[in-house]
Design an enzyme around this catalytic site. Sequence first.
Site, PDB file in Angstrom:
ATOM      1  N   CYS A 103       0.840  -1.203   0.000  1.00 47.88           N
ATOM      2  CA  CYS A 103       0.000   0.000   0.000  1.00 47.88           C
ATOM      3  C   CYS A 103       0.878   1.257   0.000  1.00 47.88           C
ATOM      4  O   CYS A 103       1.722   1.419   0.884  1.00 47.88           O
ATOM      5  CB  CYS A 103      -0.910   0.010   1.228  1.00 47.88           C
ATOM      6  N   GLN A 310     -20.330  -8.593  10.824  1.00 46.65           N
ATOM      7  CA  GLN A 310     -18.898  -8.868  10.849  1.00 46.65           C
ATOM      8  C   GLN A 310     -18.211  -8.377   9.578  1.00 46.65           C
ATOM      9  O   GLN A 310     -18.688  -8.591   8.467  1.00 46.65           O
ATOM     10  CB  GLN A 310     -18.652 -10.364  11.034  1.00 46.65           C
ATOM     11  N   TYR A 339     -25.278 -10.321  24.088  1.00 45.78           N
ATOM     12  CA  TYR A 339     -24.771  -9.303  23.145  1.00 45.78           C
ATOM     13  C   TYR A 339     -25.062  -9.768  21.715  1.00 45.78           C
ATOM     14  O   TYR A 339     -24.192  -9.767  20.849  1.00 45.78           O
ATOM     15  CB  TYR A 339     -23.260  -9.090  23.296  1.00 45.78           C
ATOM     16  N   CYS A 435     -13.153  -9.910  20.395  1.00 46.74           N
ATOM     17  CA  CYS A 435     -12.345  -9.164  19.433  1.00 46.74           C
ATOM     18  C   CYS A 435     -11.175  -8.481  20.135  1.00 46.74           C
ATOM     19  O   CYS A 435     -10.439  -7.709  19.516  1.00 46.74           O
ATOM     20  CB  CYS A 435     -13.199  -8.127  18.700  1.00 46.74           C
TER      21      CYS A 435
END
EC number: 2.1.1.190
Length: 478
Positions: A103, A310, A339, A435
Amino acid sequence: MSKRKNKTYKTNKNNTNLSRKRNTKNSPPASSRGQKNMTAEVTCTGLTNEGKGLAEWKGKQLEVPQLLPGEKAEVTVTKQGKFENAELKRVIESAEDRVEPPCPYYYECGGCQLQHMSNNAQAGFKQKTIDSLMKPFRKPNPILMMDHPYDYRNKSHTTFGTNQQRQVIGGLYAQNTHEIIPIDRCLIQDPKADEIVETIKDYMRNSKMQPYNEDTGRGFLRHVLIKVGKVSGEIMVVLVAASSEFKGKNKFVKTVRAAHPEITTMLLNVNKRDTSVVLGDQEKVLFGKGTITDTLCGLKFEISAKSFYQINPSQTEKLYGKAIEMAELTGKETVIDAYCGIGTIGLVASKEAGKVIGVELNKDAVKDAIRNSKRNGVKNARFYKGDAGEFMVEMAARGERAEVVIMDPPRSGSDEAFLSSVAKLKPARVVYVSCNPDTQARDLKYLVKHGYKVEEIQPVDMFPQTYHVESVAKLTRK
């Protein structure tokens, strides 16, 4: 892919020059900030959990982004008060694991942190990170990496503004700033999203549509949010504007859709607040039905502008597959999906459970979960708005049981109130999807103290090129 003219990265085996010009029009001079810049030569001895290189300097430990273990480098140390910040200036001796980041914006953007590492090095770094965090419980399984670790993000967010020549630009904020880096192509998000953004930029340059200016409060377009159904191919484009008055909206929709007929819906979201939150409360459909659908684990999900879904569907299927395996479902169990969001993991579990109860505080997410349940013909799942911890305490007080609790909390992890409710309900198994392994390790410690044993830990590389690691842990009641 266009490269920025002001970027001068030069790489060879023993000398990597990372100096570059930065747009500092919004930054006061160093002297006005009480800063003192020094150049130092250091050797990297290890990595932080965020992938920054560790190096000793004058008896202090520096954290240097993009520096790898064993490398000798020249760094710029900025001292402000009691703190020292370090920036990599030049690599003198490179590590075998160093690669040229594909990148061209990598050293400015900050959205990715590991593109200078080979894929094997990224896997090793993430494995070592989670092994260290989970050492008190057990050794984690080998991390599940991604075959093609690019183009995976199904959601993109572009911020619009003008450069010093007052030309329209769109891109991402540089790390820890409100300076927009013009970006033509982000290598970790869906290529279609970048193509659509380029069309919108061209439209703005050829019309009177102006980007919003934070300083003056003038202008129209603040951000563009794009969601792509990786399986369905459906695409949502959300214009986040400072006003609900959209002059020329029909022409805009017609022009953009002519260039990209794969767009299935377009929305106008109005955000008049001076805030870092992207989406506002007011929303209007410009074209299509206002939502898109996509398939995950064989189920179809409806996704709105504000739905949490997601980011990396292919890795999510690996993660959810492992979570359902850990739940050891036989078709008789009652499963609590705490959740639950829009119901993704709970609906996947419903195929093998006796009954699923999803609990979520966000009322819009609960509505989405109910719609998704009906869409997939699921009869054994119910979704409720509320606090999952309080819900489980009330279940326990009524003498009701749940054999399995699946929990997928935010990055901050769970709180003691919720974890204590798990201990009171006493499910036979807890499947903890996280996460953020740091907060997961903290919460596992609580559950172990209150009658549970960690049986298995599976890390998943959900966000390649970044330091983030997803993890799912299986706990059983002693």
